[in-house]
Motif scaffolding. Sequence first.
Motif, PDB file in Angstrom:
ATOM      1  N   PRO A 189     -43.024 -11.567 -43.559  1.00 24.46           N
ATOM      2  CA  PRO A 189     -41.000 -12.014 -43.122  1.00 24.46           C
ATOM      3  C   PRO A 189     -41.301 -11.320 -41.557  1.00 24.46           C
ATOM      4  O   PRO A 189     -42.489 -10.304 -41.502  1.00 24.46           O
ATOM      5  CB  PRO A 189     -40.235 -10.840 -43.865  1.00 24.46           C
ATOM      6  CG  PRO A 189     -41.309 -11.318 -45.549  1.00 24.46           C
ATOM      7  CD  PRO A 189     -42.638 -11.159 -44.751  1.00 24.46           C
ATOM      8  N   HIS A 190     -40.853 -12.336 -40.904  1.00 20.71           N
ATOM      9  CA  HIS A 190     -41.333 -11.779 -38.956  1.00 20.71           C
ATOM     10  C   HIS A 190     -39.446 -11.907 -38.918  1.00 20.71           C
ATOM     11  O   HIS A 190     -39.180 -13.039 -38.475  1.00 20.71           O
ATOM     12  CB  HIS A 190     -41.986 -12.724 -38.371  1.00 20.71           C
ATOM     13  CG  HIS A 190     -42.259 -12.811 -36.913  1.00 20.71           C
ATOM     14  ND1 HIS A 190     -43.227 -12.831 -36.385  1.00 20.71           N
ATOM     15  CD2 HIS A 190     -42.034 -10.828 -35.963  1.00 20.71           C
ATOM     16  CE1 HIS A 190     -43.338 -11.657 -34.776  1.00 20.71           C
ATOM     17  NE2 HIS A 190     -42.337 -11.252 -35.178  1.00 20.71           N
ATOM     18  N   LYS A 223     -32.149   2.685 -46.034  1.00 24.06           N
ATOM     19  CA  LYS A 223     -33.041   3.126 -46.955  1.00 24.06           C
ATOM     20  C   LYS A 223     -32.319   1.734 -48.104  1.00 24.06           C
ATOM     21  O   LYS A 223     -31.675   0.973 -47.924  1.00 24.06           O
ATOM     22  CB  LYS A 223     -32.647   4.034 -47.434  1.00 24.06           C
ATOM     23  CG  LYS A 223     -31.700   4.545 -47.969  1.00 24.06           C
ATOM     24  CD  LYS A 223     -31.252   5.693 -49.225  1.00 24.06           C
ATOM     25  CE  LYS A 223     -30.574   5.732 -49.780  1.00 24.06           C
ATOM     26  NZ  LYS A 223     -29.711   7.582 -50.328  1.00 24.06           N
ATOM     27  N   CYS A 224     -33.981   1.455 -48.762  1.00 23.69           N
ATOM     28  CA  CYS A 224     -32.906   0.495 -49.858  1.00 23.69           C
ATOM     29  C   CYS A 224     -31.873   1.132 -51.225  1.00 23.69           C
ATOM     30  O   CYS A 224     -32.059   2.319 -51.465  1.00 23.69           O
ATOM     31  CB  CYS A 224     -33.781   0.112 -50.956  1.00 23.69           C
ATOM     32  SG  CYS A 224     -33.957  -1.326 -52.025  1.00 23.69           S
ATOM     33  N   LEU A 230     -39.394  -4.859 -49.199  1.00 25.35           N
ATOM     34  CA  LEU A 230     -40.734  -4.319 -50.937  1.00 25.35           C
ATOM     35  C   LEU A 230     -39.972  -5.146 -52.176  1.00 25.35           C
ATOM     36  O   LEU A 230     -40.309  -5.946 -53.350  1.00 25.35           O
ATOM     37  CB  LEU A 230     -39.937  -3.044 -51.510  1.00 25.35           C
ATOM     38  CG  LEU A 230     -41.723  -2.234 -50.395  1.00 25.35           C
ATOM     39  CD1 LEU A 230     -41.016  -2.098 -48.946  1.00 25.35           C
ATOM     40  CD2 LEU A 230     -41.930  -1.378 -51.541  1.00 25.35           C
ATOM     41  N   CYS A 231     -38.524  -5.109 -51.937  1.00 24.26           N
ATOM     42  CA  CYS A 231     -36.903  -6.003 -53.125  1.00 24.26           C
ATOM     43  C   CYS A 231     -36.507  -7.208 -53.414  1.00 24.26           C
ATOM     44  O   CYS A 231     -35.907  -7.409 -53.797  1.00 24.26           O
ATOM     45  CB  CYS A 231     -37.055  -5.199 -54.761  1.00 24.26           C
ATOM     46  SG  CYS A 231     -35.742  -4.331 -53.618  1.00 24.26           S
ATOM     47  N   GLY A 232     -36.270  -7.117 -51.339  1.00 16.95           N
ATOM     48  CA  GLY A 232     -35.210  -8.053 -50.973  1.00 16.95           C
ATOM     49  C   GLY A 232     -33.860  -7.839 -51.139  1.00 16.95           C
ATOM     50  O   GLY A 232     -32.626  -7.924 -50.989  1.00 16.95           O
ATOM     51  N   SER A 233     -33.666  -6.357 -51.511  1.00 17.20           N
ATOM     52  CA  SER A 233     -32.211  -5.868 -51.683  1.00 17.20           C
ATOM     53  C   SER A 233     -31.728  -5.023 -50.355  1.00 17.20           C
ATOM     54  O   SER A 233     -32.136  -5.411 -49.799  1.00 17.20           O
ATOM     55  CB  SER A 233     -32.088  -4.843 -53.012  1.00 17.20           C
ATOM     56  OG  SER A 233     -32.676  -4.641 -54.512  1.00 17.20           O
ATOM     57  N   GLU A 266     -31.998  -5.993 -45.100  1.00 20.13           N
ATOM     58  CA  GLU A 266     -32.910  -6.519 -46.581  1.00 20.13           C
ATOM     59  C   GLU A 266     -33.609  -5.822 -46.981  1.00 20.13           C
ATOM     60  O   GLU A 266     -34.857  -5.306 -46.177  1.00 20.13           O
ATOM     61  CB  GLU A 266     -33.065  -7.830 -47.045  1.00 20.13           C
ATOM     62  CG  GLU A 266     -31.770  -8.632 -46.798  1.00 20.13           C
ATOM     63  CD  GLU A 266     -32.026 -10.154 -47.450  1.00 20.13           C
ATOM     64  OE1 GLU A 266     -33.160 -10.611 -47.843  1.00 20.13           O
ATOM     65  OE2 GLU A 266     -30.965 -11.287 -48.278  1.00 20.13           O
ATOM     66  N   CYS A 267     -34.384  -5.222 -47.714  1.00 19.69           N
ATOM     67  CA  CYS A 267     -35.473  -4.303 -48.158  1.00 19.69           C
ATOM     68  C   CYS A 267     -36.797  -5.039 -47.950  1.00 19.69           C
ATOM     69  O   CYS A 267     -36.838  -6.166 -49.169  1.00 19.69           O
ATOM     70  CB  CYS A 267     -35.498  -3.427 -49.895  1.00 19.69           C
ATOM     71  SG  CYS A 267     -36.780  -2.657 -50.370  1.00 19.69           S
TER      72      CYS A 267
END
Length: 277
Positions: free
Chosen positions: A225-226, A51-52, A20-23, A17-18
């Motif tokens: 997030p890790h 990529k996102c 930055l935005c979770g997509s 998941e991205c």
Amino acid sequence: MMYSGFMSIMFQPEFKECPLCGSRLVKNYNTNEKTITTLNGKLVCWERVLKCRNKGCKGNSMSFHSAEYKGLALPSMNFGIDVVAHEGGLRFEEHKTIDEVLEDLQEYGIHTNRATVSKHSDKYLALISGYQKEKIKEIRQGLAKQGGYVLQIDGTVSVRTKTLYIFRDNISDTILYSALTGNDTDDVKPLVQYISDNFGQPLAVVSDMQKSIIESVAEVFPGVPHQYCQYHFLKNVGNAILSEKHQQLGTLIRDKEIKKEIEKVQKEVEIEKKITR
């Protein structure tokens, strides 16, 4: 882990998941095959870069890489980091001559030349002395321009009684810092703090499951997030060798081993936090 002859493995980013935005992340491109010479044999590998999928997110123009893949070798090198560290240990810890290093490498099936060992020695010295410390401002500007960074921590290569830690940006493959030190949290936390002080908070962190790394990241970057990748390489090897059992093996490792270990370390970190409050 030994590579019997040549193994061909495809690596993918550990996170899906991205940051930055979770997509969901989708395929960006595949790299060409690359042969990396390690102490355990030659590894033919390539990477699927993601990529996102969200075109409105800055992550759509970013390239997210596999930490396992990037951790195998330094940028633009076909020799593994383990080889460079091994040579460095022989040269500067045991004071071996270049010819003696070449003789030692032959025991691992590695046949190279004096110029290559000399080049690797320079790389090793750069790694244990901080690597690119003089370029911090330039690197910081580059990270800001791309919209942030994903911190990748490689701590799997040992040199005698110490470990070579390499901190890099997973997106640009830029090495941010490196050091040769002990394995305890007291040794690792100052390194993570150095990254925080000089480059700010990352979008996410990717590392193996060393307790000292997990604790240090939790203390320095709480809430970030890790993602853990210790078993990612083993999963790929299992898929290449035992494709029929790969799915069962991956599920067993993921659900029982990794989850259990993560929960154990996280509980220990929380207990330490309560004690120190």
